[in-house]
Write a protein that holds these residues in place. Sequence first.
Motif, PDB file in Angstrom:
ATOM      1  N   LEU A 125       0.820  -1.207   0.000  1.00 45.37           N
ATOM      2  CA  LEU A 125       0.000   0.000   0.000  1.00 45.37           C
ATOM      3  C   LEU A 125       0.857   1.262   0.000  1.00 45.37           C
ATOM      4  O   LEU A 125       0.511   2.254  -0.655  1.00 45.37           O
ATOM      5  CB  LEU A 125      -0.933  -0.011   1.204  1.00 45.37           C
ATOM      6  N   LEU A 126       1.974   1.243   0.718  1.00 48.10           N
ATOM      7  CA  LEU A 126       2.847   2.420   0.739  1.00 48.10           C
ATOM      8  C   LEU A 126       3.415   2.707  -0.650  1.00 48.10           C
ATOM      9  O   LEU A 126       3.373   3.844  -1.131  1.00 48.10           O
ATOM     10  CB  LEU A 126       3.979   2.213   1.741  1.00 48.10           C
ATOM     11  N   VAL A 127       3.926   1.669  -1.294  1.00 46.78           N
ATOM     12  CA  VAL A 127       4.458   1.848  -2.643  1.00 46.78           C
ATOM     13  C   VAL A 127       3.357   2.286  -3.601  1.00 46.78           C
ATOM     14  O   VAL A 127       3.548   3.198  -4.421  1.00 46.78           O
ATOM     15  CB  VAL A 127       5.128   0.548  -3.133  1.00 46.78           C
ATOM     16  N   ALA A 128       2.174   1.660  -3.508  1.00 46.04           N
ATOM     17  CA  ALA A 128       1.082   1.971  -4.426  1.00 46.04           C
ATOM     18  C   ALA A 128       0.600   3.405  -4.262  1.00 46.04           C
ATOM     19  O   ALA A 128       0.403   4.132  -5.250  1.00 46.04           O
ATOM     20  CB  ALA A 128      -0.068   0.991  -4.212  1.00 46.04           C
ATOM     21  N   PHE A 129       0.416   3.855  -3.021  1.00 44.10           N
ATOM     22  CA  PHE A 129      -0.104   5.205  -2.787  1.00 44.10           C
ATOM     23  C   PHE A 129       0.927   6.274  -3.172  1.00 44.10           C
ATOM     24  O   PHE A 129       0.573   7.272  -3.818  1.00 44.10           O
ATOM     25  CB  PHE A 129      -0.506   5.367  -1.321  1.00 44.10           C
ATOM     26  N   LEU A 130       2.177   6.085  -2.783  1.00 44.14           N
ATOM     27  CA  LEU A 130       3.190   7.094  -3.106  1.00 44.14           C
ATOM     28  C   LEU A 130       3.468   7.139  -4.607  1.00 44.14           C
ATOM     29  O   LEU A 130       3.648   8.222  -5.176  1.00 44.14           O
ATOM     30  CB  LEU A 130       4.477   6.808  -2.331  1.00 44.14           C
ATOM     31  N   ALA A 131       3.496   5.972  -5.249  1.00 45.12           N
ATOM     32  CA  ALA A 131       3.691   5.957  -6.705  1.00 45.12           C
ATOM     33  C   ALA A 131       2.511   6.615  -7.411  1.00 45.12           C
ATOM     34  O   ALA A 131       2.688   7.337  -8.406  1.00 45.12           O
ATOM     35  CB  ALA A 131       3.869   4.521  -7.194  1.00 45.12           C
ATOM     36  N   ALA A 132       1.289   6.387  -6.905  1.00 47.64           N
ATOM     37  CA  ALA A 132       0.121   7.061  -7.472  1.00 47.64           C
ATOM     38  C   ALA A 132       0.230   8.567  -7.301  1.00 47.64           C
ATOM     39  O   ALA A 132      -0.144   9.332  -8.201  1.00 47.64           O
ATOM     40  CB  ALA A 132      -1.153   6.536  -6.815  1.00 47.64           C
ATOM     41  N   GLY A 133       0.753   9.013  -6.142  1.00 51.51           N
ATOM     42  CA  GLY A 133       0.944  10.435  -5.937  1.00 51.51           C
ATOM     43  C   GLY A 133       1.920  11.044  -6.938  1.00 51.51           C
ATOM     44  O   GLY A 133       1.677  12.123  -7.484  1.00 51.51           O
ATOM     45  N   VAL A 134       3.027  10.327  -7.207  1.00 48.21           N
ATOM     46  CA  VAL A 134       3.995  10.802  -8.207  1.00 48.21           C
ATOM     47  C   VAL A 134       3.342  10.884  -9.583  1.00 48.21           C
ATOM     48  O   VAL A 134       3.497  11.875 -10.316  1.00 48.21           O
ATOM     49  CB  VAL A 134       5.226   9.876  -8.233  1.00 48.21           C
ATOM     50  N   SER A 135       2.596   9.846  -9.946  1.00 48.24           N
ATOM     51  CA  SER A 135       1.936   9.824 -11.261  1.00 48.24           C
ATOM     52  C   SER A 135       0.926  10.954 -11.392  1.00 48.24           C
ATOM     53  O   SER A 135       0.841  11.604 -12.443  1.00 48.24           O
ATOM     54  CB  SER A 135       1.234   8.479 -11.471  1.00 48.24           C
TER      55      SER A 135
END
Length: 332
Positions: A125-135
Amino acid sequence: MTTPIDTTGSAGPAETGAAPAAAPVKKIEGRSPGRIAWDRLKRDKVALAGGVVVMLLILAALFAPVLSSLFGHPVDEPHPDQINPELGLPKGAFGGISGDFLLGVDPTFGRDVFSRILYGAQISLLVAFLAAGVSVVIGVLMGVAAGYFGGWIDSAISRVMDVLLAFPQLLFSIALVSVMPNDLLGLSGSGVRMAILILVIGFFGWPYIGRIVRGQALSLREREFVDAARSLGAGPVHILLRELLPNLVAPILVYTTLIIPTNILSEAALSFLGAGVKPPTPSWGQMLSQATKIYQVDPTYMVVPGLAIFITVLAFNLFGDGLRDALDPKGN
């Protein structure tokens, strides 16, 4: 023939002269766009169920240490007494599931699978949420600029999007992880791997939302309220920030909820291939990779992380679809 005489003494409406009671006036209440969207979302029981599961998963990841101490064991604590020394497999049926080990133990060290699933949820979830924020940040900036300004700016950004969409993200991630040092910018070990995953997944994911935002901006820039802002002397920055972006919140929010499950699958795939976090840090994809060697004799160790990924991705997709329908102004 005589006419029957009414002896009850009751009088009809005409005799009493009383006017019929007026129907109560129904009060008309204005509803904001957020209230309308919430009313639509409440009618979609499947989307609400997905949202509830998403919230439970987030809470489970946040309170993983507490849940692990209450219902499990420390995440890296080995339990060799739970492993059959002759076979190297968990004792008992279904991967060693028991009252003490709710989801069994791993076949290597006898570590609690329940705790490792919880801590693996933190990573995913941490990787998914932060990567979504970057995108989202990069995609919104590029998409709005391309849609509003047009011309050579639109052409240049669109060509960059095409190149990134055709780029082999998976191979690039594996190659990048293999050449990165163990210590980088104060991070070490799994921290470096997580930072790389977030940046790579987020950077290669922004063209998808960039295209959506670009298409919406192309439509909005010709609307009357934008022309009115121009006629009042508003500059491009004001129009982008105060006129276009508020009208792009709905598609941005919807796409964010839909890109998160994609990022979870990307992180799991990279961890499965050895480009994710380093052991002993738990990861769902890493657990699946380990399970491929013993799935014929211990299928439970493959089923548990596989179900975790399946349920998480399905819940996010159901909630995202429902949110998209609720925020659609053309919906019923």
